[in-house]
Design an enzyme around this catalytic site. Structure first.
Site, PDB file in Angstrom:
ATOM      1  N   ASP A 230       0.882  -1.161   0.000  1.00 32.42           N
ATOM      2  CA  ASP A 230       0.000   0.000   0.000  1.00 32.42           C
ATOM      3  C   ASP A 230       0.928   1.221   0.000  1.00 32.42           C
ATOM      4  O   ASP A 230       1.754   1.374   0.894  1.00 32.42           O
ATOM      5  CB  ASP A 230      -0.830  -0.079   1.292  1.00 32.42           C
ATOM      6  N   ILE A 231       0.827   2.053  -1.024  1.00 29.07           N
ATOM      7  CA  ILE A 231       1.712   3.222  -1.100  1.00 29.07           C
ATOM      8  C   ILE A 231       1.191   4.292  -0.126  1.00 29.07           C
ATOM      9  O   ILE A 231       0.021   4.677  -0.207  1.00 29.07           O
ATOM     10  CB  ILE A 231       1.748   3.771  -2.544  1.00 29.07           C
TER      11      ILE A 231
ATOM     12  N   HIS B 164       5.886  12.729 -16.812  1.00 32.63           N
ATOM     13  CA  HIS B 164       6.605  13.977 -17.106  1.00 32.63           C
ATOM     14  C   HIS B 164       6.628  14.851 -15.865  1.00 32.63           C
ATOM     15  O   HIS B 164       5.658  14.938 -15.118  1.00 32.63           O
ATOM     16  CB  HIS B 164       6.040  14.700 -18.329  1.00 32.63           C
TER      17      HIS B 164
ATOM     18  N   ASP C 223      -0.891  18.170 -13.045  1.00 31.05           N
ATOM     19  CA  ASP C 223      -0.241  17.931 -14.349  1.00 31.05           C
ATOM     20  C   ASP C 223       1.186  18.466 -14.317  1.00 31.05           C
ATOM     21  O   ASP C 223       1.418  19.608 -14.622  1.00 31.05           O
ATOM     22  CB  ASP C 223      -1.058  18.611 -15.448  1.00 31.05           C
TER      23      ASP C 223
ATOM     24  N   GLU D  70       7.630  17.571 -21.753  1.00 25.99           N
ATOM     25  CA  GLU D  70       6.429  16.924 -22.316  1.00 25.99           C
ATOM     26  C   GLU D  70       5.476  17.977 -22.843  1.00 25.99           C
ATOM     27  O   GLU D  70       4.824  17.794 -23.878  1.00 25.99           O
ATOM     28  CB  GLU D  70       5.723  16.070 -21.245  1.00 25.99           C
TER      29      GLU D  70
ATOM     30  N   ASP E  14       0.236  10.349 -16.170  1.00 29.47           N
ATOM     31  CA  ASP E  14       0.172  11.786 -16.429  1.00 29.47           C
ATOM     32  C   ASP E  14      -1.212  12.254 -15.998  1.00 29.47           C
ATOM     33  O   ASP E  14      -2.207  11.926 -16.648  1.00 29.47           O
ATOM     34  CB  ASP E  14       0.391  12.024 -17.933  1.00 29.47           C
TER      35      ASP E  14
ATOM     36  N   HIS F  70      -3.587  23.188 -16.928  1.00 24.24           N
ATOM     37  CA  HIS F  70      -2.684  24.152 -17.592  1.00 24.24           C
ATOM     38  C   HIS F  70      -2.898  25.583 -17.107  1.00 24.24           C
ATOM     39  O   HIS F  70      -2.630  26.542 -17.842  1.00 24.24           O
ATOM     40  CB  HIS F  70      -2.809  24.068 -19.124  1.00 24.24           C
TER      41      HIS F  70
ATOM     42  N   ASP G 286      -4.457   8.498  -4.091  1.00 26.10           N
ATOM     43  CA  ASP G 286      -4.154   7.308  -3.290  1.00 26.10           C
ATOM     44  C   ASP G 286      -4.422   6.032  -4.098  1.00 26.10           C
ATOM     45  O   ASP G 286      -3.572   5.138  -4.190  1.00 26.10           O
ATOM     46  CB  ASP G 286      -5.018   7.345  -2.019  1.00 26.10           C
TER      47      ASP G 286
HETATM   48  N1  TRP Z   1      -0.085  16.300 -20.232  1.00 33.97           N
HETATM   49  C1  TRP Z   1      -1.190  15.990 -21.085  1.00 33.97           C
HETATM   50  C2  TRP Z   1      -1.393  17.169 -22.017  1.00 33.97           C
HETATM   51  O1  TRP Z   1      -1.086  18.274 -21.622  1.00 33.97           O
HETATM   52  C3  TRP Z   1      -2.436  15.769 -20.291  1.00 33.97           C
HETATM   53  C4  TRP Z   1      -3.415  14.969 -21.003  1.00 33.97           C
HETATM   54  C5  TRP Z   1      -4.494  15.392 -21.689  1.00 33.97           C
HETATM   55  C6  TRP Z   1      -3.403  13.570 -21.086  1.00 33.97           C
HETATM   56  N2  TRP Z   1      -5.161  14.342 -22.199  1.00 33.97           N
HETATM   57  C7  TRP Z   1      -4.521  13.224 -21.844  1.00 33.97           C
HETATM   58  C8  TRP Z   1      -2.551  12.589 -20.577  1.00 33.97           C
HETATM   59  C9  TRP Z   1      -4.786  11.882 -22.103  1.00 33.97           C
HETATM   60  C10 TRP Z   1      -2.828  11.272 -20.855  1.00 33.97           C
HETATM   61  C11 TRP Z   1      -3.930  10.919 -21.626  1.00 33.97           C
HETATM   62  O2  TRP Z   1      -1.839  17.018 -23.136  1.00 33.97           O
HETATM   63 ZN    ZN Z   2      -0.116  18.989 -19.599  1.00 35.87          ZN
END
Ligand code: TRP
Ligand code: ZN
Ligand code: CA
Length: 442
Positions: free
Chosen positions: A46-47, A128, A140, A174, A203, A290, A305
């Site tokens: 369990d993290i 990323h 993100d 990224e 991500d 963003h 979690d």
């Molecule tokens: N870092 C991704 C981006 O800016 C975030 C993202 C959007 C994403 N849609 C996604 C990551 C689908 C994984 C799958 O575009």
């Molecule tokens: Zn992004």
């Protein structure tokens, strides 16, 4: 037939709540080896969410101290890399900083290898680490970065010895078009690309209004994540918010099996999704996507979690021995689960992997339930397909404490691999307890 039902006083109720709180607060012990006759294959740990959140707090502080972001080419990015690298170096990883140039600035990928395992079969996990310039990028993608960091640290704490070789990566740039991960894949010799058995991408996995999305790519990886979520009874959906919009894309293009998790960005949560996952329909999964408000407040702890535990489960399962572990292997869960008084049944899961065929006709089920009146308890073993095997009935006269026993179950009609559960229900008021641990010996 029933014991006299003493009326519950407010004091007793408060005491019972206090016990529940105490149990909830108890740090779940990592699954630990018991007296196994041979090398034990244990459930993934369990993290600890608190540790993941500490990493996010640190990434937020780094952004705050560096103009509010951790973007490619900015001081906050390099400071993020230094933070992650120092933790990994201290934990015994072999780390390498890879540099590249993008938009006239130096970018960095951090690659961390866990010594051991078959280096011709590498299981890689990546996230990323850069943010956009608009904000600190905590969901993100501090979220994925912190979760794989803590998974790597858990590998070290467990002194995990997987059959495959483990590698973790934190990608730069990224947000400029997967520049770092493309650079990594392109510079790999063809022979080294062929050694990557799988790449897992994380991500955005702690979105404030979360969904539970699994990438629809390599079937084995996809099924592994689905198995984890099925084990905790959380429905998942296939990720459709822009396939190929993250660092798994260059791996996939190179023919490497990929998969991953995602909790949603700027798409809107539907009513049906809010129904099954909670949260707010008609609102984005991440309204701060963003944006400057993607701060440490922009995280749903429950989603973070669950995602972190799913990552550990996948890293453990997908890197485990391909040869079946020897007979007598112990699969154990030592995380405490409170059993509500006279209430709904609760379960505790144990994932069994690496076995072939069916479970034995003499499957040993070791149960350790602490309780102040064991006659209240009904206990079942649930096979991966949900079939129930009664281990113990309730019995109103049995006032002894605790259920500490090893049961033998004929489970020969059940597939051995999958998530087994211990189901415990307390069917009479007043006395309470918890599942302390339980194990299956195959
Ligand atoms: N870092 C991704 C981006 O800016 C975030 C993202 C959007 C994403 N849609 C996604 C990551 C689908 C994984 C799958 O575009
Ligand atoms: Zn992004
Ligand atoms: Ca009871």
């Amino acid at each position: 037939m029933t014991r006299p039902a003493p009326r519950r006083t407010a004091l007793a109720a408060a005491a019972s709540l206090a016990l529940a709180a105490l149990l909830a607060a108890a740090v779940p012990a990592a699954a630990s080896s018991s007296a196994a006759p041979s090398a034990a294959v244990l459930a993934a740990p369990d993290i600890p969410i608190a540790n993941v959140k500490t990493h996010l707090t640190q990434l937020q502080s780094i952004a705050t101290a560096n103009g509010g972001n951790r973007a490619h080419g900015k001081a906050g990015y390099k400071a993020s890399i230094d933070y992650v690298k120092a933790k990994l170096d201290a934990a015994g990883f072999t780390t390498a900083l890879q540099t590249f140039t993008s938009s006239g600035a130096t970018g960095y990928n951090l690659i961390a290898d866990w010594p051991g395992g078959d280096t011709s079969q590498v299981l890689m996990s990546g996230s990323h680490l850069d943010s956009v310039t608009a904000g600190p990028g905590i969901n993100d993608n501090g979220s994925g970065s912190a979760a794989i960091l803590e998974t790597a640290l858990a590998v070290s704490r467990a002194a995990f010895q997987p059959a495959k070789h483990l590698r973790f990566a934190w990608w730069g740039a990224e947000e400029l078009g997967m520049v770092g991960s493309k650079y990594y894949v392109n510079q790999l010799a063809t022979a080294d690309r062929a050694k990557i058995a799988g790449y897992l991408n994380f991500d955005m996995i702690g979105s404030p209004n979360p969904g539970y999305f699994v990438y629809d790519d390599d079937p084995t990886i996809e099924q592994t994540f689905k198995d984890y979520y099925a084990g905790i009874s959380i429905p998942t959906e296939i990720e459709t918010e822009g396939d190929g919009r993250s660092d798994h894309a260059p791996f996939k293009s190179a023919g490497i099996p990929v998969g991953g998790l995602f909790s949603g960005a700027d798409y809107t949560k539907t009513a049906a999704q809010a129904q099954k996952w909670g949260g707010t329909s008609g609102q984005a999964f991440d309204r701060c996507y963003h944006a400057s408000c993607d701060t440490s407040a922009n995280i749903n702890d429950t989603a973070l979690d669950r995602s972190s535990d799913a990552i550990a489960y996948a890293v453990w399962s997908l890197s485990a021995a391909t040869t079946p572990p020897p007979t007598g292997t112990v699969f154990e869960n030592t995380t405490d689960v409170a059993v509500p008084d006279n209430g709904a049944a609760v379960t505790s899961s144990v994932a069994v992997a690496g076995r072939t065929g069916n479970a034995p006709s003499t499957l040993k089920v070791g149960v350790d339930i602490k309780h102040t009146y064991r006659g209240d308890l009904v206990v079942d073993l649930l096979a991966p397909d949900g079939s129930a095997y009664r281990l113990k009935n309730s019995s109103s006269g049995d006032s002894a404490d605790n259920v500490i026993a090893t049961y033998t179950v004929n489970a020969s009609s059940e597939a051995a691999n999958g998530t087994w559960k211990l189901r415990v229900q307390d069917i009479a008021a007043q006395d309470t307890g918890y599942i302390d641990s339980w194990k299956l010996t195959f």
